[in-house]
Scaffold this motif. Structure first.
Motif, PDB file in Angstrom:
ATOM      1  N   ILE A 204      73.004  28.762  59.396  1.00  0.00           N
ATOM      2  CA  ILE A 204      72.925  29.318  58.039  1.00  0.00           C
ATOM      3  C   ILE A 204      74.162  30.163  57.758  1.00  0.00           C
ATOM      4  O   ILE A 204      74.863  29.953  56.765  1.00  0.00           O
ATOM      5  CB  ILE A 204      71.646  30.178  57.873  1.00  0.00           C
ATOM      6  N   ASP A 205      74.426  31.111  58.647  1.00  0.00           N
ATOM      7  CA  ASP A 205      75.500  32.088  58.418  1.00  0.00           C
ATOM      8  C   ASP A 205      76.897  31.490  58.535  1.00  0.00           C
ATOM      9  O   ASP A 205      77.791  31.848  57.766  1.00  0.00           O
ATOM     10  CB  ASP A 205      75.368  33.252  59.405  1.00  0.00           C
TER      11      ASP A 205
ATOM     12  N   HIS B 106      74.141  25.977  56.138  1.00  0.00           N
ATOM     13  CA  HIS B 106      72.991  25.068  56.035  1.00  0.00           C
ATOM     14  C   HIS B 106      71.795  25.788  55.426  1.00  0.00           C
ATOM     15  O   HIS B 106      71.577  26.979  55.654  1.00  0.00           O
ATOM     16  CB  HIS B 106      72.630  24.487  57.403  1.00  0.00           C
ATOM     17  N   HIS B 107      71.029  25.039  54.654  1.00  0.00           N
ATOM     18  CA  HIS B 107      69.847  25.597  53.994  1.00  0.00           C
ATOM     19  C   HIS B 107      68.553  24.926  54.456  1.00  0.00           C
ATOM     20  O   HIS B 107      67.468  25.410  54.167  1.00  0.00           O
ATOM     21  CB  HIS B 107      69.954  25.430  52.476  1.00  0.00           C
ATOM     22  N   ARG B 108      68.678  23.825  55.194  1.00  0.00           N
ATOM     23  CA  ARG B 108      67.507  23.061  55.610  1.00  0.00           C
ATOM     24  C   ARG B 108      67.754  22.469  56.992  1.00  0.00           C
ATOM     25  O   ARG B 108      68.849  22.044  57.312  1.00  0.00           O
ATOM     26  CB  ARG B 108      67.255  21.933  54.615  1.00  0.00           C
TER      27      ARG B 108
ATOM     28  N   PHE C 163      58.748  25.749  61.219  1.00  0.00           N
ATOM     29  CA  PHE C 163      58.835  24.342  60.826  1.00  0.00           C
ATOM     30  C   PHE C 163      57.486  23.879  60.300  1.00  0.00           C
ATOM     31  O   PHE C 163      56.444  24.265  60.824  1.00  0.00           O
ATOM     32  CB  PHE C 163      59.240  23.463  62.016  1.00  0.00           C
ATOM     33  N   ARG C 164      57.541  23.044  59.264  1.00  0.00           N
ATOM     34  CA  ARG C 164      56.332  22.492  58.670  1.00  0.00           C
ATOM     35  C   ARG C 164      56.352  20.969  58.780  1.00  0.00           C
ATOM     36  O   ARG C 164      57.401  20.358  58.628  1.00  0.00           O
ATOM     37  CB  ARG C 164      56.255  22.857  57.192  1.00  0.00           C
TER      38      ARG C 164
ATOM     39  N   LEU D 129      62.373  22.930  58.082  1.00  0.00           N
ATOM     40  CA  LEU D 129      62.403  24.388  57.927  1.00  0.00           C
ATOM     41  C   LEU D 129      63.471  24.715  56.915  1.00  0.00           C
ATOM     42  O   LEU D 129      64.594  24.219  57.027  1.00  0.00           O
ATOM     43  CB  LEU D 129      62.726  25.042  59.274  1.00  0.00           C
ATOM     44  N   LEU D 130      63.129  25.513  55.918  1.00  0.00           N
ATOM     45  CA  LEU D 130      64.129  25.981  54.962  1.00  0.00           C
ATOM     46  C   LEU D 130      64.648  27.335  55.413  1.00  0.00           C
ATOM     47  O   LEU D 130      63.921  28.130  56.011  1.00  0.00           O
ATOM     48  CB  LEU D 130      63.515  26.083  53.567  1.00  0.00           C
TER      49      LEU D 130
END
Length: 168
Positions: free
Chosen positions: A108-109, A113-115, A136-137, A161-162
């Motif tokens: 992310i950092d 990435h967002h997903r 995670f879903r 996972l978002l």
């Protein structure tokens, strides 16, 4: 070098091949990761795959597994996928969750990435529970997704996972 709460992730090197191959040889790991007759060659192949980034997972100064990721860079579908294996002796201490959170935070950092996706075997209930603890879903069943060592096709479970769902 990425530091989590209890694990350190560092780029895996050729020097890590014996330890990672030994972990992959454990029946509980091999069941899900396989790798043919030469696990050292399988680990080396991952290390030289230009699309894959592999980190050794260290805990208390010892390599206890590996976590890897690759990116889908098409700007309209951009995301990162990851996978992890740990020495069964190191399970139950939250190391996998810490490694996944640490890698996701880095992605992310540092990479924007967002997903994130992960795709365990649908029968791997321990991995599915661990990934769910991180946030995670389940997205859906990937029917006849991978061929097992038994030669039959087995289902996978796509999970995502978002970034804004990642627990601290």
């Amino acid at each position: 070098m990425l530091r989590g709460r209890v694990v350190t992730l560092r780029p895996a090197t050729v020097a890590d091949v014996p330890a990672l191959a030994a972990i992959r040889a454990h029946p509980e790991v091999r069941r899900w990761w396989r790798g043919g007759d030469d696990l050292a060659a399988a680990v080396r192949a991952d290390l030289t795959d230009g699309d894959l980034t592999v980190y050794a997972v260290e805990h208390d100064g010892r390599v206890v597994g590996a976590i890897q990721w690759y990116a889908e860079d098409d700007p309209d579908y951009r995301h990162a996928s990851m996978d992890i294996f740990l020495d069964p002796a190191a399970r139950g201490a939250g190391l996998a969750g810490d490694a996944i959170r640490t890698l996701a935070r880095h992605l992310i950092d540092e990479h924007g990435h967002h997903r994130f996706t992960i795709d365990p075997a649908a029968a791997n209930s321990a991995a599915i529970r661990a990934y769910a603890k991180v946030g995670f879903r389940p997205v859906g069943i990937l029917r006849r997704y991978e061929r097992g060592e038994d030669g039959r096709w087995h289902d996978g479970l796509l999970m995502d996972l978002l970034a804004n769902d990642l627990p601290d």
